[in-house]
Scaffold this motif. Sequence first.
Motif, short mmCIF file in Angstrom:
data_model
loop_
_atom_site.label_atom_id
_atom_site.label_comp_id
_atom_site.label_asym_id
_atom_site.label_seq_id
_atom_site.Cartn_x
_atom_site.Cartn_y
_atom_site.Cartn_z
N UNK A 182 0.80 -1.48 0.04
CA UNK A 182 -0.13 -0.06 0.17
C UNK A 182 0.92 1.19 0.08
N UNK A 183 1.97 1.24 0.58
CA UNK A 183 2.96 2.30 0.62
C UNK A 183 3.51 2.44 -0.73
N UNK A 184 3.84 1.45 -1.34
CA UNK A 184 4.27 1.36 -2.55
C UNK A 184 3.17 2.11 -3.51
N UNK A 215 -4.12 9.07 0.42
CA UNK A 215 -5.09 8.19 1.12
C UNK A 215 -4.57 6.59 1.24
N UNK A 216 -4.13 5.98 0.07
CA UNK A 216 -3.56 4.79 0.04
C UNK A 216 -2.13 4.72 0.94
N UNK A 217 -1.41 5.73 0.88
CA UNK A 217 -0.27 5.77 1.86
C UNK A 217 -0.62 5.81 3.11
N UNK A 218 -1.74 6.27 3.45
CA UNK A 218 -2.08 6.21 4.94
C UNK A 218 -2.46 4.83 5.34
N UNK A 219 -3.51 4.14 4.31
CA UNK A 219 -3.99 2.76 4.61
C UNK A 219 -2.64 1.93 4.84
#
Length: 220
Positions: free
Chosen positions: A157-159, A168-172
């Motif tokens: 998800x970080x990637x 938002x994707x980075x936060x999850x």
Amino acid sequence: MIGVDDGPEGDAPEGDAPLSAIGSLAVIQAEGRRVGRLVRFNPAIVNAMWAVAWFVGFGCAFLAYGPDRLIPGWLGPAVAAALLVAAEVASFAYGMRVGSGIAGPSRTSAAMYGWSWTLGYVCLTVLNVALTHRGLSGPDVTLLWSGSSLLLAGVLHLTGGTLFRDPALYAVGVWTMVCAAVAVVAGVPGNFLVLAFAGGGGFAALAVYTGWVRPRRARR
């Protein structure tokens, strides 16, 4: 043909009359919206699927654990595994369907990112099975599978957040890795509750944000 009035020479039939500039613009905009719906990735759909998979799957795993279990012991892990696999397959299929309308580097990047999930979890499964066969057993196996799976999901998800510039994707991704660490510290069966409520709740919150809050802000 005699008896049929063809109208003035060179006139087009009424149904084939050329569109005005305004009419042409309206057609172009409508087609653009239609294509946009086909190729636009809606993260709320994917996040909602994962929220259900985590909450129901790990909730059943908690109910099936221990001597006081409320459902058969085999049912909890089976439901959790089935829902997580189904969410992965559905997410991948949805991403591929949306990506089929995109060409160029963006499609290549999206395809490579999608395959990273599949390859990552295939290798992780081989690694965890090998460790289990080397003598790891009991609660340690449960913690190994849940912790390593969530850690990998968080990194991916970080990637994705970095690749697509999506905060938002980075936060999850950050939230998923935190849940993985807390779940292992909590031990069994508390880890299942952490995964169900914290992990599933994180995905649910992200689904609400990406499906309702962020679009409202964009319209403003």
